[in-house]
Scaffold this active site. Structure first.
Site, PDB file in Angstrom:
ATOM      1  N   CYS A   1     -15.088  -5.756 -21.430  1.00 61.34           N
ATOM      2  CA  CYS A   1     -15.866  -4.523 -21.624  1.00 61.34           C
ATOM      3  C   CYS A   1     -15.379  -3.374 -20.733  1.00 61.34           C
ATOM      4  O   CYS A   1     -14.354  -2.779 -21.020  1.00 61.34           O
ATOM      5  CB  CYS A   1     -17.345  -4.831 -21.419  1.00 61.34           C
TER       6      CYS A   1
ATOM      7  N   ARG B   1     -26.250   2.842 -27.722  1.00 59.28           N
ATOM      8  CA  ARG B   1     -25.385   1.743 -27.279  1.00 59.28           C
ATOM      9  C   ARG B   1     -25.164   0.738 -28.415  1.00 59.28           C
ATOM     10  O   ARG B   1     -26.040   0.574 -29.274  1.00 59.28           O
ATOM     11  CB  ARG B   1     -25.998   1.037 -26.064  1.00 59.28           C
TER      12      ARG B   1
ATOM     13  N   HIS C   1     -19.282 -10.239 -24.049  1.00 57.17           N
ATOM     14  CA  HIS C   1     -19.876 -10.926 -22.903  1.00 57.17           C
ATOM     15  C   HIS C   1     -20.426 -12.270 -23.412  1.00 57.17           C
ATOM     16  O   HIS C   1     -20.179 -12.660 -24.550  1.00 57.17           O
ATOM     17  CB  HIS C   1     -21.047 -10.106 -22.342  1.00 57.17           C
TER      18      HIS C   1
HETATM   19  N1  GLN Z   1     -19.886   1.302 -18.966  1.00 58.88           N
HETATM   20  C1  GLN Z   1     -19.219   0.839 -20.190  1.00 58.88           C
HETATM   21  C2  GLN Z   1     -20.030   1.191 -21.452  1.00 58.88           C
HETATM   22  O1  GLN Z   1     -21.220   1.367 -21.390  1.00 58.88           O
HETATM   23  C3  GLN Z   1     -18.993  -0.658 -20.149  1.00 58.88           C
HETATM   24  C4  GLN Z   1     -20.283  -1.462 -20.115  1.00 58.88           C
HETATM   25  C5  GLN Z   1     -20.017  -2.952 -19.923  1.00 58.88           C
HETATM   26  O2  GLN Z   1     -19.100  -3.360 -19.211  1.00 58.88           O
HETATM   27  N2  GLN Z   1     -20.896  -3.808 -20.558  1.00 58.88           N
HETATM   28  O3  GLN Z   1     -19.437   1.240 -22.530  1.00 58.88           O
END
Ligand code: GLN
Length: 242
Positions: free
Chosen positions: A94, A128, A195
């Protein structure tokens, strides 16, 4: 018995949603193969001796942590890319994956430079991309499905269409929710939004890294591990998604 070493870069900054579980999975599977596997934590400013390493791992992180890490990581970019070109196994999850590209535009409009290893850009948006993910991938000539969990505001777009994704999205969003690409694969490097942690429920991906580490040391594993439990967990999630 051989002793393998995996570097965990910035464990105190990049380690979201249990990403460290990937290291515990690799370590235990290596022990089951009859070898030892040590985890070497590399923090901001620590020396990174690639010749003593068998693999490099970086987990996910918030935009803030990514900014902190970038300043340190960019000082290592030349030697890091040489290691990748020489076939070092690398897993970046990520936020760490996003740093491998040209740039990351965060929600506040701040443009964070990336390492420029690969010609892709990432742009954060308010909505998101969150949920369980199912992709199909091919590693070491072996087709497989991969399950995981994603939670990222950043949307990653390949500017160079010759770049190879880690896999094709079957369920979920992946890089951007538009082009069915998930992650990136280059030599023995995988960057991914998955993840979970990723590896325990995807033994084929874990073994891609383990076999590469062993082969680079001239070691062949004697036998396959019994993955009944891991594959049951994989199939349970896969069946829930399809
Ligand atoms: N900060 C990055 C985003 O929001 C990565 C987030 C993460 O590593 N889960 O895309």
């Amino acid at each position: 018995m051989a002793v393998f070493t995996i570097a965990h870069l910035y464990p105190d900054l990049l380690n979201l949603y249990g990403d460290r579980g990937n290291l515990l999975c690799l370590q235990q599977r290596m022990v089951w193969h009859g070898h030892d596997c040590r985890i070497k934590n590399i923090r901001l400013g620590d020396n990174l001796d690639y010749s003593s390493l068998d693999m490099i791992f970086m987990g996910g992180g918030s935009d803030r942590e990514q900014g902190l890490v970038y300043q340190d990581l960019v000082k290592r970019s030349d030697s890091f890319m040489v290691a990748i070109e020489e076939g070092m196994p690398v897993l970046c999850i990520c936020g760490a994956y996003q740093l491998l590209g040209s740039s990351y535009l965060d929600l506040d409009g701040h443009l964070m430079e990336g390492l420029k290893f690969f010609d892709f850009t990432t742009r954060a948006t308010k909505n998101r991309l969150i949920g369980n993910v199912l992709i199909k991938a091919c590693l070491g000539g072996q087709e497989m499905t991969v399950v995981g969990f994603e939670n990222h505001g950043g949307r990653t777009y390949f500017e160079d269409n010759s770049l190879q994704p880690f896999g094709e999205v079957l369920r979920g969003y992946g890089n951007n929710g538009e082009d069915q690409k998930e992650g990136i694969k280059y030599h023995h490097l995988i960057g991914t939004y998955l993840h979970g942690p990723l590896l325990p429920k995807n033994p084929g991906v874990a073994d891609f890294f383990l076999k590469t580490m062993a082969q680079r040391r001239g070691i062949e594993f004697g036998s396959r591990l019994d993955d009944d439990i891991e594959l049951t967990a994989h199939e349970q999630m896969k069946n829930r998604l399809i």
